[in-house]
Design an enzyme around this catalytic site. Sequence first.
Site, PDB file in Angstrom:
ATOM      1  N   ASP A  99       0.847  -1.197   0.000  1.00 30.33           N
ATOM      2  CA  ASP A  99       0.000   0.000   0.000  1.00 30.33           C
ATOM      3  C   ASP A  99       0.886   1.252   0.000  1.00 30.33           C
ATOM      4  O   ASP A  99       2.045   1.204   0.410  1.00 30.33           O
ATOM      5  CB  ASP A  99      -0.878   0.027   1.263  1.00 30.33           C
TER       6      ASP A  99
HETATM    7  N1  URA Z   1      -1.282  -5.920   3.849  1.00 27.28           N
HETATM    8  C1  URA Z   1      -1.768  -4.659   3.846  1.00 27.28           C
HETATM    9  O1  URA Z   1      -2.816  -4.385   4.414  1.00 27.28           O
HETATM   10  N2  URA Z   1      -1.061  -3.719   3.206  1.00 27.28           N
HETATM   11  C2  URA Z   1       0.118  -3.963   2.574  1.00 27.28           C
HETATM   12  O2  URA Z   1       0.723  -3.043   2.018  1.00 27.28           O
HETATM   13  C3  URA Z   1       0.604  -5.268   2.597  1.00 27.28           C
HETATM   14  C4  URA Z   1      -0.113  -6.234   3.233  1.00 27.28           C
END
Ligand code: URA
Length: 232
Positions: A99
């Site tokens: 993310d």
């Molecule tokens: N899980 C999440 O919620 N975000 C990420 O970036 C990776 C795994």
Amino acid sequence: MKDLYYILMYNNLGNVKECKTLIKHGLIQVNGVVETNCKRKIQEEDVLIYQGKMLKSQPFHYLMLNKPQGYLCANKDEKEKCVVDLIDYPDCFCLGRLDRDTTGLLILTNDKSLKKLLLPQNHVEKTYLVETKERLNKEDQEAFKRGIIIDKSIQCLPAKLEIIDDYHGYVTIEEGKYHQIKKMFLSLKNEVVSLKRISFDEILLDENLSEGMSRPLNKEERNKLIKKAAQY
Ligand code: URA
């Protein structure tokens, strides 16, 4: 080590069929000798010649980036900063997405054979350091072990939660659903405050790499991923 035809493709000599045809027609030399076996394994030290010109016997890039917050895992975006802006190889893609606000280990490569490592059935483990809003407890650990349901009905594979202290833990998952860890904690009435990936399979985030910096994977790291992907 990669097959000869695969190396030719990455030297922009055509698609699979076209590259195999060049080899079968005896147009490629390996170390001074014509090679007609498309699956000949090529090492970095091998010298490949086509029409008198030397080809790259290692045309792949494998990088580890310590992703900072605020960057999208994408090659281009109209409005947002992208992780590919942080490296010198525009043809590389992210091996799995983090993310925008997640930090830590991101592998970038132009070797498409590694995409197999992202399939959930191949169970490649990714570990994250997580900070949560509410206290972590034993019941959370059990829930991770059983497999948490996110988005009301989506069953996640069993995962691991190792508690470091009240608000910090290591979470290991074998798949990569959208916002998976954040949603897992939401299902447990908790919330992720920060998330940092610290490993991908056997590759550990290099602690000497500050956020925003990248380095090529070393031979050992590279071979671990290539060998693993070749198993599937
Ligand atoms: N899980 C999440 O919620 N975000 C990420 O970036 C990776 C795994």
